[in-house]
Design a protein around this motif. Structure first.
Motif, PDB file in Angstrom:
ATOM      1  N   GLN A 107      30.510 -23.374  -9.047  1.00  0.00           N
ATOM      2  CA  GLN A 107      30.787 -22.285  -8.353  1.00  0.00           C
ATOM      3  C   GLN A 107      29.781 -21.312  -7.791  1.00  0.00           C
ATOM      4  OE1 GLN A 107      32.963 -19.218 -10.530  1.00  0.00           O
ATOM      5  NE2 GLN A 107      34.838 -19.227  -8.998  1.00  0.00           N
ATOM      6  N   VAL A 108      29.978 -20.668  -6.479  1.00  0.00           N
ATOM      7  CA  VAL A 108      28.663 -20.011  -5.598  1.00  0.00           C
ATOM      8  C   VAL A 108      29.160 -18.920  -6.132  1.00  0.00           C
ATOM      9  CG1 VAL A 108      27.693 -19.366  -3.491  1.00  0.00           C
ATOM     10  CG2 VAL A 108      28.174 -21.757  -3.987  1.00  0.00           C
ATOM     11  N   LEU A 109      28.051 -17.547  -6.836  1.00  0.00           N
ATOM     12  CA  LEU A 109      28.250 -16.163  -6.444  1.00  0.00           C
ATOM     13  C   LEU A 109      27.162 -15.922  -5.772  1.00  0.00           C
ATOM     14  CD1 LEU A 109      28.240 -15.637 -10.707  1.00  0.00           C
ATOM     15  CD2 LEU A 109      30.152 -16.479  -9.194  1.00  0.00           C
ATOM     16  N   ALA A 110      27.791 -15.737  -4.898  1.00  0.00           N
ATOM     17  CA  ALA A 110      27.043 -14.811  -3.582  1.00  0.00           C
ATOM     18  C   ALA A 110      27.206 -13.162  -3.139  1.00  0.00           C
ATOM     19  CB  ALA A 110      27.207 -15.103  -1.848  1.00  0.00           C
ATOM     20  N   SER A 136      32.185 -25.753  -2.246  1.00  0.00           N
ATOM     21  CA  SER A 136      32.562 -26.020  -3.657  1.00  0.00           C
ATOM     22  C   SER A 136      33.214 -24.414  -3.466  1.00  0.00           C
ATOM     23  CB  SER A 136      31.230 -26.036  -4.479  1.00  0.00           C
ATOM     24  OG  SER A 136      30.405 -24.506  -4.457  1.00  0.00           O
ATOM     25  N   ASP A 137      34.073 -24.168  -5.330  1.00  0.00           N
ATOM     26  CA  ASP A 137      33.994 -22.561  -4.808  1.00  0.00           C
ATOM     27  C   ASP A 137      33.361 -21.453  -5.568  1.00  0.00           C
ATOM     28  OD1 ASP A 137      36.784 -24.567  -5.483  1.00  0.00           O
ATOM     29  OD2 ASP A 137      36.676 -23.801  -7.832  1.00  0.00           O
ATOM     30  N   ALA A 138      33.693 -20.544  -5.258  1.00  0.00           N
ATOM     31  CA  ALA A 138      32.976 -19.754  -4.386  1.00  0.00           C
ATOM     32  C   ALA A 138      33.117 -18.064  -4.733  1.00  0.00           C
ATOM     33  CB  ALA A 138      31.882 -19.073  -3.564  1.00  0.00           C
ATOM     34  N   VAL A 139      32.604 -17.633  -5.247  1.00  0.00           N
ATOM     35  CA  VAL A 139      32.284 -15.873  -5.200  1.00  0.00           C
ATOM     36  C   VAL A 139      32.181 -15.082  -5.041  1.00  0.00           C
ATOM     37  CG1 VAL A 139      33.048 -13.894  -6.890  1.00  0.00           C
ATOM     38  CG2 VAL A 139      34.006 -16.113  -7.561  1.00  0.00           C
ATOM     39  N   ILE A 140      32.643 -14.486  -3.611  1.00  0.00           N
ATOM     40  CA  ILE A 140      31.151 -13.662  -2.715  1.00  0.00           C
ATOM     41  C   ILE A 140      31.316 -12.267  -3.000  1.00  0.00           C
ATOM     42  CG2 ILE A 140      31.325 -13.403  -0.397  1.00  0.00           C
ATOM     43  CD1 ILE A 140      31.122 -16.185   0.277  1.00  0.00           C
ATOM     44  N   ASN A 142      25.854  -8.748 -10.887  1.00  0.00           N
ATOM     45  CA  ASN A 142      27.342  -8.644 -11.372  1.00  0.00           C
ATOM     46  C   ASN A 142      28.461  -8.246 -11.481  1.00  0.00           C
ATOM     47  OD1 ASN A 142      23.935  -8.206 -13.125  1.00  0.00           O
ATOM     48  ND2 ASN A 142      24.764  -5.762 -12.994  1.00  0.00           N
ATOM     49  N   GLU A 143      28.608  -7.765 -10.380  1.00  0.00           N
ATOM     50  CA  GLU A 143      30.429  -7.673  -9.862  1.00  0.00           C
ATOM     51  C   GLU A 143      31.284  -9.113  -9.429  1.00  0.00           C
ATOM     52  OE1 GLU A 143      32.348  -6.167 -10.329  1.00  0.00           O
ATOM     53  OE2 GLU A 143      31.140  -3.691 -10.007  1.00  0.00           O
ATOM     54  N   ALA A 144      29.930 -10.473  -9.413  1.00  0.00           N
ATOM     55  CA  ALA A 144      30.401 -11.655  -9.297  1.00  0.00           C
ATOM     56  C   ALA A 144      30.693 -12.495 -10.076  1.00  0.00           C
ATOM     57  CB  ALA A 144      28.751 -12.493  -8.110  1.00  0.00           C
ATOM     58  N   ILE A 145      29.506 -11.646 -11.136  1.00  0.00           N
ATOM     59  CA  ILE A 145      29.381 -12.616 -12.359  1.00  0.00           C
ATOM     60  C   ILE A 145      30.806 -12.438 -13.675  1.00  0.00           C
ATOM     61  CG2 ILE A 145      28.455 -12.569 -14.906  1.00  0.00           C
ATOM     62  CD1 ILE A 145      25.962 -12.008 -14.054  1.00  0.00           C
ATOM     63  N   LEU A 146      31.193 -10.807 -13.595  1.00  0.00           N
ATOM     64  CA  LEU A 146      32.575 -10.478 -14.319  1.00  0.00           C
ATOM     65  C   LEU A 146      33.720 -11.182 -13.136  1.00  0.00           C
ATOM     66  CD1 LEU A 146      31.994  -6.568 -13.176  1.00  0.00           C
ATOM     67  CD2 LEU A 146      31.618  -8.022 -16.233  1.00  0.00           C
ATOM     68  N   ARG A 203       8.558 -16.668 -11.193  1.00  0.00           N
ATOM     69  CA  ARG A 203       7.410 -17.405  -9.480  1.00  0.00           C
ATOM     70  C   ARG A 203       9.010 -17.434  -9.029  1.00  0.00           C
ATOM     71  NH1 ARG A 203       4.231 -22.567 -10.993  1.00  0.00           N
ATOM     72  NH2 ARG A 203       3.336 -21.169 -12.918  1.00  0.00           N
ATOM     73  N   TYR A 204      10.376 -17.298 -10.073  1.00  0.00           N
ATOM     74  CA  TYR A 204      11.236 -18.211  -9.738  1.00  0.00           C
ATOM     75  C   TYR A 204      12.199 -16.636  -9.010  1.00  0.00           C
ATOM     76  CZ  TYR A 204       9.377 -22.480 -11.621  1.00  0.00           C
ATOM     77  OH  TYR A 204       8.985 -22.996 -12.467  1.00  0.00           O
ATOM     78  N   GLY A 205      13.172 -17.258  -7.520  1.00  0.00           N
ATOM     79  CA  GLY A 205      13.896 -16.593  -7.276  1.00  0.00           C
ATOM     80  C   GLY A 205      16.159 -16.576  -7.983  1.00  0.00           C
ATOM     81  N   ALA A 206      16.510 -15.988  -8.101  1.00  0.00           N
ATOM     82  CA  ALA A 206      18.002 -15.488  -8.565  1.00  0.00           C
ATOM     83  C   ALA A 206      18.550 -17.044  -7.694  1.00  0.00           C
ATOM     84  CB  ALA A 206      19.067 -14.701  -8.324  1.00  0.00           C
ATOM     85  N   VAL A 207      18.029 -17.388  -6.381  1.00  0.00           N
ATOM     86  CA  VAL A 207      18.908 -18.374  -5.458  1.00  0.00           C
ATOM     87  C   VAL A 207      18.157 -19.726  -6.325  1.00  0.00           C
ATOM     88  CG1 VAL A 207      19.771 -17.145  -3.522  1.00  0.00           C
ATOM     89  CG2 VAL A 207      17.569 -17.995  -4.024  1.00  0.00           C
ATOM     90  N   SER A 208      17.490 -20.067  -7.079  1.00  0.00           N
ATOM     91  CA  SER A 208      16.840 -20.960  -7.396  1.00  0.00           C
ATOM     92  C   SER A 208      18.098 -21.380  -9.213  1.00  0.00           C
ATOM     93  CB  SER A 208      15.802 -21.527  -7.659  1.00  0.00           C
ATOM     94  OG  SER A 208      15.464 -20.206  -8.789  1.00  0.00           O
ATOM     95  N   PHE A 209      18.494 -20.677  -9.552  1.00  0.00           N
ATOM     96  CA  PHE A 209      19.220 -20.474 -10.745  1.00  0.00           C
ATOM     97  C   PHE A 209      20.935 -21.479 -10.691  1.00  0.00           C
ATOM     98  CE2 PHE A 209      17.478 -16.261 -11.660  1.00  0.00           C
ATOM     99  CZ  PHE A 209      16.285 -16.117 -12.144  1.00  0.00           C
ATOM    100  N   GLY A 210      20.934 -22.256 -11.468  1.00  0.00           N
ATOM    101  CA  GLY A 210      21.970 -22.936 -12.093  1.00  0.00           C
ATOM    102  C   GLY A 210      21.826 -22.551 -13.205  1.00  0.00           C
ATOM    103  N   VAL A 211      23.446 -22.370 -13.674  1.00  0.00           N
ATOM    104  CA  VAL A 211      23.935 -21.771 -14.879  1.00  0.00           C
ATOM    105  C   VAL A 211      25.063 -21.748 -15.825  1.00  0.00           C
ATOM    106  CG1 VAL A 211      24.339 -19.353 -14.325  1.00  0.00           C
ATOM    107  CG2 VAL A 211      23.341 -20.109 -17.172  1.00  0.00           C
TER     108      VAL A 211
END
Length: 259
Positions: free
Chosen positions: A4-7, A25-29, A63-67, A132-140
């Motif tokens: 799921q993409v959190l944008a 994929s699924d997404a929360v924007i 943070n709103e997307a995480i919720l 060195r890593y931006g949030a857009v590189s994160f998969g968690v």
């Protein structure tokens, strides 16, 4: 595994954004704009949930997307990303390959002037090389994310007091709580060129804000890590300002962070 993409985006329209980002994929924007609202669209088997809020700030919107996230694996995104075909399967495969990983960092292609990393091997990430890593590189893994209680800082990043660094703070806090982070040499997206919301050149504000960030990241080692950063990247970041002056500005930021 459901990816799921959190944008976090600004002033967007759901249909145009989904097409431009090539979401498959699924997404929360979270759309930062002048109104409150909710829309959703289905694209095949995937659900795109689109929330509009008047509140600004990249940390707040992430943070709103995480919720609202409910996928197995969460990817953080901005509106200027274009995803590679099959990115969901590629991300899922990496987590299946490494069941020990709570988070995996992926390649996102950016223009050379703004590139801070390029992953060429699978290895573990530690506190001293996480900046060195931006949030857009994160998969968690969502379960790990929720159990960690880690959220994005509201002091750093677009729309906040200090220019950037919310991603580095998030990553370090996540690791400090005992969660494992690894890299994967897999490109999942590219960034389209455009005007940065925070980067206006290697000027006084850039170095000062980075000094504040280093105090939060490295504590009493902030001064040494600041010098390490400047020496490692002097040809890039000190092309128009003397290294001594850049270090002075960073030290001033570190002092504010101490306060």
């Amino acid at each position: 595994m459901r990816v799921q993409v959190l944008a976090s985006v600004m002033e967007e329209e759901i249909g145009a954004l989904v097409r431009r980002m090539r979401l498959s994929s699924d997404a929360v924007i979270i759309n930062q704009c002048g109104k409150l609202g909710y829309e959703e669209e289905r694209h095949g088997n995937h659900l795109i949930r689109f929330y509009s809020f008047p509140d600004r700030g990249v940390g707040r919107s992430r943070n709103e997307a995480i919720l609202r996230a409910d996928g197995d694996i969460c990817l953080f995104a901005d509106g200027d990303l274009v995803y590679e075909p099959g990115y969901g399967e590629a991300v899922s495969d990496e987590f299946k390959r490494n069941p020990k990983a709570d988070m995996i960092l992926f390649n996102v292609e950016v223009e050379e002037a703004r590139r801070t990393y390029h992953i060429t091997e699978r290895k573990k990430v530690y506190w001293y090389n996480c900046g060195r890593y931006g949030a857009v590189s994160f998969g968690v893994r969502r379960d790990s994310l929720i159990s960690s209680g880690v959220t994005f800082s509201l002091l750093f990043g677009g729309g906040a007091k200090y220019s950037n660094g919310e991603d580095s703070l998030f990553l370090k806090e996540f690791m400090d709580k005992g969660y494992s982070v690894y890299t994967a040499p897999v490109t999942i997206a590219r960034e389209t060129s455009g005007q940065s919301t925070w980067f206006q050149g290697y000027d006084e504000k850039f170095f000062y804000d980075r000094g504040v960030l280093y105090r939060y990241l490295y504590g009493n080692l902030a001064g040494a890590m600041a010098l390490r950063f400047l020496l490692a990247h002097r040809n890039k970041v000190c092309a128009e300002v003397m290294l001594r002056q850049a270090y002075k500005w960073m030290r001033a930021g570190i002092s504010e962070g101490n306060g």
